[in-house]
Motif scaffolding. Structure first.
Motif, PDB file in Angstrom:
ATOM      1  N   LYS A 128      67.595 -31.407  35.224  1.00 36.17           N
ATOM      2  CA  LYS A 128      66.934 -31.620  36.516  1.00 36.17           C
ATOM      3  C   LYS A 128      65.557 -32.231  36.318  1.00 36.17           C
ATOM      4  O   LYS A 128      64.825 -31.870  35.390  1.00 36.17           O
ATOM      5  N   SER A 129      65.197 -33.145  37.206  1.00 34.65           N
ATOM      6  CA  SER A 129      63.876 -33.777  37.152  1.00 34.65           C
ATOM      7  C   SER A 129      62.853 -32.913  37.871  1.00 34.65           C
ATOM      8  O   SER A 129      63.206 -32.018  38.658  1.00 34.65           O
ATOM      9  N   ALA A 130      61.588 -33.178  37.604  1.00 35.91           N
ATOM     10  CA  ALA A 130      60.531 -32.606  38.428  1.00 35.91           C
ATOM     11  C   ALA A 130      60.586 -33.265  39.804  1.00 35.91           C
ATOM     12  O   ALA A 130      61.170 -34.337  39.976  1.00 35.91           O
ATOM     13  N   GLN A 131      60.006 -32.616  40.791  1.00 43.35           N
ATOM     14  CA  GLN A 131      60.025 -33.182  42.131  1.00 43.35           C
ATOM     15  C   GLN A 131      59.195 -34.458  42.175  1.00 43.35           C
ATOM     16  O   GLN A 131      58.061 -34.493  41.685  1.00 43.35           O
ATOM     17  N   ASN A 132      59.791 -35.508  42.719  1.00 38.60           N
ATOM     18  CA  ASN A 132      59.104 -36.789  42.813  1.00 38.60           C
ATOM     19  C   ASN A 132      58.023 -36.732  43.892  1.00 38.60           C
ATOM     20  O   ASN A 132      58.309 -36.397  45.040  1.00 38.60           O
ATOM     21  N   LYS A 133      56.807 -37.053  43.486  1.00 38.06           N
ATOM     22  CA  LYS A 133      55.690 -37.084  44.438  1.00 38.06           C
ATOM     23  C   LYS A 133      54.912 -38.369  44.227  1.00 38.06           C
ATOM     24  O   LYS A 133      54.562 -38.728  43.098  1.00 38.06           O
ATOM     25  N   LEU A 134      54.638 -39.055  45.329  1.00 34.78           N
ATOM     26  CA  LEU A 134      53.879 -40.301  45.250  1.00 34.78           C
ATOM     27  C   LEU A 134      52.411 -40.011  44.992  1.00 34.78           C
ATOM     28  O   LEU A 134      51.880 -38.986  45.447  1.00 34.78           O
ATOM     29  N   PRO A 135      51.723 -40.887  44.261  1.00 31.80           N
ATOM     30  CA  PRO A 135      50.276 -40.745  44.118  1.00 31.80           C
ATOM     31  C   PRO A 135      49.581 -40.823  45.473  1.00 31.80           C
ATOM     32  O   PRO A 135      50.117 -41.381  46.435  1.00 31.80           O
ATOM     33  N   ALA A 136      48.386 -40.247  45.549  1.00 27.30           N
ATOM     34  CA  ALA A 136      47.651 -40.217  46.818  1.00 27.30           C
ATOM     35  C   ALA A 136      47.412 -41.618  47.354  1.00 27.30           C
ATOM     36  O   ALA A 136      47.520 -41.861  48.567  1.00 27.30           O
ATOM     37  N   ALA A 137      47.121 -42.570  46.461  1.00 24.14           N
ATOM     38  CA  ALA A 137      46.858 -43.940  46.900  1.00 24.14           C
ATOM     39  C   ALA A 137      48.091 -44.560  47.545  1.00 24.14           C
ATOM     40  O   ALA A 137      48.012 -45.267  48.558  1.00 24.14           O
ATOM     41  N   ALA A 138      49.274 -44.265  46.972  1.00 23.94           N
ATOM     42  CA  ALA A 138      50.509 -44.803  47.534  1.00 23.94           C
ATOM     43  C   ALA A 138      50.808 -44.188  48.895  1.00 23.94           C
ATOM     44  O   ALA A 138      51.277 -44.868  49.812  1.00 23.94           O
ATOM     45  N   ARG A 139      50.526 -42.894  49.026  1.00 24.41           N
ATOM     46  CA  ARG A 139      50.762 -42.250  50.311  1.00 24.41           C
ATOM     47  C   ARG A 139      49.823 -42.811  51.382  1.00 24.41           C
ATOM     48  O   ARG A 139      50.216 -43.017  52.527  1.00 24.41           O
ATOM     49  N   GLN A 140      48.576 -43.066  50.998  1.00 26.14           N
ATOM     50  CA  GLN A 140      47.624 -43.631  51.949  1.00 26.14           C
ATOM     51  C   GLN A 140      48.007 -45.042  52.353  1.00 26.14           C
ATOM     52  O   GLN A 140      47.728 -45.485  53.476  1.00 26.14           O
ATOM     53  N   ALA A 141      48.686 -45.752  51.467  1.00 21.24           N
ATOM     54  CA  ALA A 141      49.118 -47.116  51.781  1.00 21.24           C
ATOM     55  C   ALA A 141      50.382 -47.132  52.635  1.00 21.24           C
ATOM     56  O   ALA A 141      50.874 -48.205  53.000  1.00 21.24           O
ATOM     57  N   GLY A 142      50.941 -45.943  52.925  1.00 23.80           N
ATOM     58  CA  GLY A 142      52.107 -45.873  53.789  1.00 23.80           C
ATOM     59  C   GLY A 142      53.427 -46.024  53.075  1.00 23.80           C
ATOM     60  O   GLY A 142      54.469 -46.188  53.721  1.00 23.80           O
ATOM     61  N   ILE A 143      53.427 -45.952  51.739  1.00 25.47           N
ATOM     62  CA  ILE A 143      54.672 -46.071  50.980  1.00 25.47           C
ATOM     63  C   ILE A 143      55.461 -44.773  51.118  1.00 25.47           C
ATOM     64  O   ILE A 143      54.910 -43.677  50.972  1.00 25.47           O
ATOM     65  N   GLN A 144      56.742 -44.871  51.398  1.00 25.52           N
ATOM     66  CA  GLN A 144      57.603 -43.708  51.582  1.00 25.52           C
ATOM     67  C   GLN A 144      58.403 -43.417  50.310  1.00 25.52           C
ATOM     68  O   GLN A 144      58.879 -44.330  49.643  1.00 25.52           O
ATOM     69  N   GLN A 145      58.535 -42.142  50.006  1.00 25.68           N
ATOM     70  CA  GLN A 145      59.333 -41.688  48.862  1.00 25.68           C
ATOM     71  C   GLN A 145      60.461 -40.821  49.394  1.00 25.68           C
ATOM     72  O   GLN A 145      60.234 -39.714  49.878  1.00 25.68           O
ATOM     73  N   SER A 146      61.693 -41.328  49.322  1.00 21.66           N
ATOM     74  CA  SER A 146      62.809 -40.590  49.916  1.00 21.66           C
ATOM     75  C   SER A 146      63.560 -39.732  48.903  1.00 21.66           C
ATOM     76  O   SER A 146      64.156 -38.725  49.278  1.00 21.66           O
ATOM     77  N   VAL A 147      63.548 -40.122  47.631  1.00 23.83           N
ATOM     78  CA  VAL A 147      64.254 -39.347  46.602  1.00 23.83           C
ATOM     79  C   VAL A 147      63.348 -38.225  46.104  1.00 23.83           C
ATOM     80  O   VAL A 147      62.238 -38.478  45.636  1.00 23.83           O
ATOM     81  N   LEU A 148      63.818 -36.993  46.207  1.00 22.89           N
ATOM     82  CA  LEU A 148      63.020 -35.825  45.812  1.00 22.89           C
ATOM     83  C   LEU A 148      63.344 -35.345  44.400  1.00 22.89           C
ATOM     84  O   LEU A 148      62.441 -34.989  43.639  1.00 22.89           O
ATOM     85  N   PHE A 149      64.614 -35.299  44.036  1.00 26.52           N
ATOM     86  CA  PHE A 149      65.038 -34.824  42.714  1.00 26.52           C
ATOM     87  C   PHE A 149      66.176 -35.694  42.200  1.00 26.52           C
ATOM     88  O   PHE A 149      66.928 -36.296  42.975  1.00 26.52           O
ATOM     89  N   TYR A 150      66.306 -35.711  40.857  1.00 25.24           N
ATOM     90  CA  TYR A 150      67.474 -36.286  40.189  1.00 25.24           C
ATOM     91  C   TYR A 150      68.151 -35.181  39.384  1.00 25.24           C
ATOM     92  O   TYR A 150      67.475 -34.347  38.751  1.00 25.24           O
ATOM     93  N   LEU A 151      69.471 -35.195  39.392  1.00 20.40           N
ATOM     94  CA  LEU A 151      70.255 -34.243  38.608  1.00 20.40           C
ATOM     95  C   LEU A 151      71.256 -35.007  37.759  1.00 20.40           C
ATOM     96  O   LEU A 151      72.030 -35.816  38.291  1.00 20.40           O
ATOM     97  N   ALA A 152      71.244 -34.772  36.453  1.00 22.47           N
ATOM     98  CA  ALA A 152      72.225 -35.358  35.539  1.00 22.47           C
ATOM     99  C   ALA A 152      73.123 -34.239  35.025  1.00 22.47           C
ATOM    100  O   ALA A 152      72.632 -33.200  34.574  1.00 22.47           O
ATOM    101  N   VAL A 153      74.433 -34.439  35.085  1.00 23.36           N
ATOM    102  CA  VAL A 153      75.397 -33.393  34.744  1.00 23.36           C
ATOM    103  C   VAL A 153      76.224 -33.853  33.545  1.00 23.36           C
ATOM    104  O   VAL A 153      76.725 -34.985  33.516  1.00 23.36           O
TER     105      VAL A 153
END
Length: 477
Positions: free
Chosen positions: A243-268
């Protein structure tokens, strides 16, 4: 003597013999080595814990400090091996047993080896269980003689391997011990020995020899798009989840209005031989914005939310519905115009499971801090009501209709720095373990009299940890 009296006397001797054998640790260990408790892992685990309890709680047991160490990094323990310095150093457990001593009929102390000349006898495998005294299958004699067995315990651990210090980029994030399945043909001789699956900070999945630390396999997971951090079992020793760590955009990217839709990745992965099942992403467009964590366990995709909600989905159904194409490790493949080898740098693993719609919901519950467990027979679950004032209160409910079991509210009302905790016993007996600061309660599910549709929680036995008298067993099984 009349026939009835002789039969009665013989029956009494047999009963006494059975009773003596049932309470003799060495006799029980001998029976275990011959496979008497091999019906399933739960039975063996329950027997092991019973043996351990007998040894620890008997008044004649004495404990001696044989070895001490300190480490600036966390110390891990896996099946008789202690790992230090971020898994760079592996040492054998100081309680490893190499044999027993047995008083013979002529009162001589005779040593019995656990593995014969090659060290690979039947007793060898029993070393991996949490038992302090071990009887070899070849031990013979009366029950009284077997009671005089003395364990030959190694006084100091030995270093199995010491790897050179690694850089921060090679740091190990998590690890799992991988053991050989019984009765299966494996492609490589190294697969028949225990190995350690480790996950590095640079998204490498490595399989190391548990005895030497040698790298047996290397898999590159992904580039900088995600950071894999956690290893867990979907099915123990069969299916592994990265399992990946939760994906979080940098503060600068969030302020620029960039959206992050993928929260986690799971490899099985299927293990031994190590094979790739698939990779999926947890997207907030499908599962919602408030997802805080995710896991796969026993074929169930578990999604947790910030408001305490827990939702369960059928992972096998997700594979069948949303897998685009199965992929094999080491095969060259063209994925979205990019050509590479699956599991090799820099291609890594493609996300071949694309969930495009919300999967059918199996079950959902609301619990404080997402604490949720399923177990027992018939199936029940344990939650804490989703309010802070209920912290430390556990509700045991039926999975079938959400009905609270009779006496299903468990509250120790303890005042301690560490809270009490509760879980279903791993021996598959359906019992429940409730552990407090100085009390262990073993509970069980049973039918309510005159109402077979309702279950009640009854106390099986209880152990009180007395600071002065060590253990005081109030009730026994």
């Amino acid at each position: 003597m009349c026939p009835q009296a002789a039969a009665s006397a013989a029956g009494g001797r047999r009963a006494a013999s059975r009773a003596l054998g049932a309470h003799n640790v060495c006799r029980l260990l001998t029976r275990r080595a011959h496979g008497f408790y091999a019906r399933d892992a739960g039975v063996a685990h329950r027997k092991n814990l019973g043996l351990l309890r007998k040894i620890i709680c008997q008044e004649s047991t004495k404990f001696k400090n044989v070895w001490t160490t300190h480490s600036a990094s966390p110390i891990a323990y896996e099946r008789g091996r202690i790992y230090l310095d971020n898994y760079q150093c592996c040492i054998s457990s100081p309680c490893e047993l190499s044999g027993i001593y047995l008083w013979t009929k002529n009162k001589q102390l005779q040593r019995h080896s656990l593995g014969g000349s090659t060290g690979q006898g039947r007793g060898h495998e029993v070393l991996r269980t949490p038992v302090l005294v071990l009887a070899h299958p070849s031990c013979e004699g009366s029950s009284r003689e077997l009671e005089n067995c003395v364990a030959d315990i190694a006084q100091e651990p030995r270093i199995l391997y010491q790897k050179p210090k690694c850089s921060k980029s090679e740091k190990i994030e998590d690890a799992l011990l991988l053991e050989c399945p019984l009765g299966e043909m494996l492609p490589c001789p190294s697969d028949y020995k225990s190995s350690l699956i480790v996950l590095t900070v640079q998204n490498w999945l490595l399989r190391l020899s548990a005895d030497s630390g040698e790298i047996l396999e290397k898999i590159y997971l992904a580039g900088s798009c995600c950071k894999f951090r956690y290893l867990s079992w979907d099915t123990p020793q069969e299916v592994m989840v990265v399992k990946s760590a939760q994906n979080k955009l940098p503060a600068a990217a969030r302020q620029a209005g960039i959206q992050q839709s993928v929260l986690f990745y799971l490899a099985v992965f299927q293990v031994l031989p190590l094979s790739f099942i698939g990779m999926l992403e947890i997207n907030k467009k499908i599962f919602g914005n408030s997802v805080t964590d995710v896991a796969i366990s026993n074929g169930i995709l578990i999604v947790m939310y910030s408001m305490g909600l827990v939702r369960l989905y059928n992972f096998q159904a997700i594979l069948e519905q949303f897998m685009e194409q199965p992929l094999d490790l080491g095969r060259e493949f063209n994925w979205n115009g990019q050509v590479g080898v699956v599991g090799k740098y820099p291609f890594g693993l493609p996300c071949n499971i694309k969930i495009t719609d919300t999967p059918p919901l199996l079950f959902e519950a609301s619990s404080l801090e997402n604490a949720f467990q399923i177990g027992g027979y018939p199936w029940h679950y344990i939650i804490t009501p989703n309010k802070k004032k209920h912290k430390g209160v556990f509700h045991i409910c039926s999975l079938k209709d959400n009905a609270l079991a009779k006496n299903g509210i468990q509250d120790m009302k303890c005042c301690s720095l560490e809270p009490d905790w509760i879980y279903f016993h791993p021996d598959m007996s359906g019992r429940i373990i409730h552990v407090g600061p100085n009390l262990i309660k073993v509970l069980k599910l049973k039918e309510v009299k005159n109402n077979t549709d309702q279950m009640e929680i009854a106390e099986d036995f209880m152990i009180v940890a007395n600071r002065e008298n060590f253990f005081s067993i109030l009730y026994d099984v």
